[in-house]
Design an enzyme around this catalytic site. Structure first.
Site, PDB file in Angstrom:
ATOM      1  N   LYS A 126     131.970   0.740 -17.364  1.00 32.85           N
ATOM      2  CA  LYS A 126     132.736  -0.055 -16.396  1.00 32.85           C
ATOM      3  C   LYS A 126     132.032  -1.348 -15.990  1.00 32.85           C
ATOM      4  O   LYS A 126     132.692  -2.316 -15.621  1.00 32.85           O
ATOM      5  CB  LYS A 126     133.032   0.793 -15.167  1.00 32.85           C
ATOM      6  N   LEU A 214     139.375  -1.298  -1.589  1.00 27.14           N
ATOM      7  CA  LEU A 214     140.633  -1.903  -1.141  1.00 27.14           C
ATOM      8  C   LEU A 214     141.408  -0.877  -0.307  1.00 27.14           C
ATOM      9  O   LEU A 214     141.445   0.303  -0.637  1.00 27.14           O
ATOM     10  CB  LEU A 214     141.452  -2.383  -2.334  1.00 27.14           C
ATOM     11  N   ARG A 302     141.477   4.373 -25.174  1.00 26.75           N
ATOM     12  CA  ARG A 302     142.041   5.560 -25.846  1.00 26.75           C
ATOM     13  C   ARG A 302     143.509   5.685 -25.469  1.00 26.75           C
ATOM     14  O   ARG A 302     144.014   4.941 -24.631  1.00 26.75           O
ATOM     15  CB  ARG A 302     141.296   6.802 -25.357  1.00 26.75           C
TER      16      ARG A 302
HETATM   17  P1  ADP Z   1     138.454   6.797 -13.390  1.00 29.52           P
HETATM   18  O1  ADP Z   1     137.828   6.184 -14.596  1.00 29.52           O
HETATM   19  O2  ADP Z   1     137.672   7.971 -12.886  1.00 29.52           O
HETATM   20  O3  ADP Z   1     139.908   7.033 -13.511  1.00 29.52           O
HETATM   21  P2  ADP Z   1     138.985   4.299 -11.918  1.00 29.52           P
HETATM   22  O4  ADP Z   1     137.987   3.217 -11.833  1.00 29.52           O
HETATM   23  O5  ADP Z   1     140.136   4.120 -12.847  1.00 29.52           O
HETATM   24  O6  ADP Z   1     138.241   5.702 -12.232  1.00 29.52           O
HETATM   25  O7  ADP Z   1     139.573   4.597 -10.477  1.00 29.52           O
HETATM   26  C1  ADP Z   1     140.431   5.694 -10.243  1.00 29.52           C
HETATM   27  C2  ADP Z   1     141.126   5.519  -8.921  1.00 29.52           C
HETATM   28  O8  ADP Z   1     140.177   5.387  -7.847  1.00 29.52           O
HETATM   29  C3  ADP Z   1     141.975   4.251  -8.822  1.00 29.52           C
HETATM   30  O9  ADP Z   1     143.250   4.408  -9.387  1.00 29.52           O
HETATM   31  C4  ADP Z   1     142.040   4.078  -7.312  1.00 29.52           C
HETATM   32  O10 ADP Z   1     142.952   5.005  -6.749  1.00 29.52           O
HETATM   33  C5  ADP Z   1     140.648   4.478  -6.862  1.00 29.52           C
HETATM   34  N1  ADP Z   1     139.756   3.296  -6.800  1.00 29.52           N
HETATM   35  C6  ADP Z   1     138.895   2.874  -7.755  1.00 29.52           C
HETATM   36  N2  ADP Z   1     138.286   1.713  -7.370  1.00 29.52           N
HETATM   37  C7  ADP Z   1     138.763   1.402  -6.143  1.00 29.52           C
HETATM   38  C8  ADP Z   1     138.545   0.329  -5.202  1.00 29.52           C
HETATM   39  N3  ADP Z   1     137.691  -0.664  -5.466  1.00 29.52           N
HETATM   40  N4  ADP Z   1     139.243   0.337  -4.041  1.00 29.52           N
HETATM   41  C9  ADP Z   1     140.121   1.336  -3.757  1.00 29.52           C
HETATM   42  N5  ADP Z   1     140.367   2.377  -4.603  1.00 29.52           N
HETATM   43  C10 ADP Z   1     139.707   2.421  -5.760  1.00 29.52           C
END
Ligand code: ADP
Length: 460
Positions: A126, A214, A302
């Site tokens: 990431k 956020l 993926r």
């Molecule tokens: P994963 O790879 O575990 O799916 P993500 O980075 O896609 O992790 O984040 C999964 C979820 O976590 C997002 O859809 C959101 O709901 C929450 N999330 C991630 N980053 C943030 C952020 N900066 N602010 C608020 N919610 C977040």
């Protein structure tokens, strides 16, 4: 799909599916429709799998513990060699975003149905993904694009600069794990220490980063499809804001209420980013959307669980397209040819207690699935199937498609009413109640809505 790719000599005629459950069924179907032979694998706990009977070869590669079966690279490569498979499809989860596996498959002279190891390394981490996206001009969530140091004073300064609340995330995290929200300075260092330890154990990578948490975003994502000749398109957008503990429960396409002129530049930026990094196959760019702005959070390199809602709206078979891209076949589809129609929802049906969310293993005694036009069911279970305690609790995906969002909601309500899975507990009661909720029906709810709704629903 045939019209979407210019024909060429395929690189392989047999695909080993390195996964289990509903996605193993889904990939097998795509292979058969393309005239390819299939090799299915299983652990000792999955010998009863229905896709074993319909595969050309069915190989047990190890014990129930996934580390010794579905994550055992040597065992999978040996199975491929013994059965003459020319390609490996990793599905999602397990080895799908594993750089060393992608490289090992290619080193063995086989085709990995997914991006090359370099793209996975860049976009699957990431922090490097964030760097690459900033370089491509895509806005990211505020916060540095570098790993957090161990030094406490520097970490505290980074959090102050971003402004509380912040979220600490594992660079190698996935599946909603390896994340911690920090509301105030006094909780920062402990949160970092805990997340680092978790990341080390769960992902084998202790690197962390920090960004602004956020408050009321929606989760909106863009599906891309790329060939190995530099051609790429985006297939519209999805809304996956209905989450519990950062895990998606219901997904839909398109994301409601997003005007074309707002989303189009984001889709095009994703395509450009793919071309810049030489990405191949399918992928998803995930964004948070708040106050009219998009913030990139990560790329999934993926196939995703929720790909069917995009298939329903775009009419494009994403798994077939992914396999053809891996065969080196040129994408014969321009962006203007991608036309998304109507509205689609997907419900993830999980074997779990609807109140405690604890996994529910055991024998499925009886099943009724819904029917009708615009209703799709992706599953591996059947009456008599034993749900194993060893793996993910997803047992089926119920997908609907209708001309409008309101009609799709009605169709999903009817489909859920016609669904019955006996013998184990499932989250069907929760899904039925959610599709009756007025705010959800209105659309545009944020990522925190489901958890708030769940509290009220369980109290009622
Ligand atoms: P994963 O790879 O575990 O799916 P993500 O980075 O896609 O992790 O984040 C999964 C979820 O976590 C997002 O859809 C959101 O709901 C929450 N999330 C991630 N980053 C943030 C952020 N900066 N602010 C608020 N919610 C977040």
């Amino acid at each position: 799909m045939a019209e979407n790719f210019a024909s060429a000599d395929p690189l392989f005629d047999t695909v080993l599916i390195a996964n289990r459950g509903e996605i193993a069924v889904r990939i097998q179907r795509a292979c058969r429709e393309l005239g390819l032979k299939t090799v299915s694998i299983c652990s000792e706990a999955d010998r009863q799998a229905s896709y074993g009977e319909t595969a050309d070869h069915f190989v047990c590669i190890g014990p129930a513990n996934a580390r010794r079966s579905y994550l055992n690279q040597d065992a999978i490569l040996l199975a491929a060699r013994l059965t003459g498979a020319g390609a490996i499809h990793p599905g999602y989860g397990f080895l799908s975003e594993n750089t060393s596996f992608s490289a090992a498959v290619e080193d063995a002279g086989l085709t990995f149905i997914g991006p090359d190891a370099r793209s996975i390394a860049t976009m699957g981490d990431k922090i490097t993904a964030k760097k690459a996206m900033i370089a491509a001009g895509v806005p990211c969530v505020p916060g540095p694009d570098t790993a957090l140091p161990d030094d406490h004073a520097t970490v505290e300064q980074i959090a102050r600069d971003i402004g509380y609340p912040v979220i600490i995330k594992a660079a190698g995290g996935g599946g909603g794990r390896g994340m911690r929200v920090v509301q105030e300075p006094s909780a920062l260092i402990e949160a970092m220490t805990l997340t680092r330890e978790e990341a080390r154990q769960a992902f084998g990578n202790p690197a962390l980063y920090m960004e602004k948490f956020l408050q009321h975003p929606r989760h909106i994502e863009i599906q891309v499809l790329c060939d190995t000749h530099g051609n790429a398109v985006w297939l519209g957008h999805r809304d996956c804001s209905m989450q519990r503990r950062h895990q998606k429960v219901v997904e839909e396409a398109p994301a409601p209420g997003i005007a074309a002129d707002i989303i189009e530049p984001v889709g095009l930026a994703c395509v450009e980013a793919c071309q810049q990094i030489g990405y191949r196959g399918v992928g998803t760019f995930e964004f948070l959307y708040e106050d009219g702005k998009f913030y990139f959070i990560e790329m999934n390199t993926r196939l995703q669980v929720e790909h069917p809602v995009t298939e329903m709206t775009s009419g494009i078979d994403i798994v077939q397209a992914q396999i053809k891209a891996a065969q080196g076949i040129r994408l014969d589809l321009q962006q203007g040819d991608v036309i998304c129609d109507g509205h689609s929802f997907e419900c993830r049906i999980n074997a779990e207690d609807p109140d405690t969310f604890l996994p529910s293993a055991g024998a499925v005694t009886d099943i009724a699935w819904p029917q009708g036009e615009g209703v799709r069911l992706d599953t591996h279970i059947y009456p008599g199937y034993g749900v194993s305690p060893y793996y993910d609790s997803l047992i089926a995906k119920l997908i609907v498609h209708a001309p409008t969002r309101a009609e799709a909601i009605t169709k999903m309500r009817t489909a859920l009413a016609g669904t019955r899975v006996e013998g184990i507990s499932t989250n069907l009661p929760l899904l039925r109640a959610l599709f009756e909720d007025a705010a959800f029906a209105q659309g545009e709810t944020d990522i925190h809505y489901l958890e708030k709704w769940l509290k009220a629903w369980r109290a009622a």
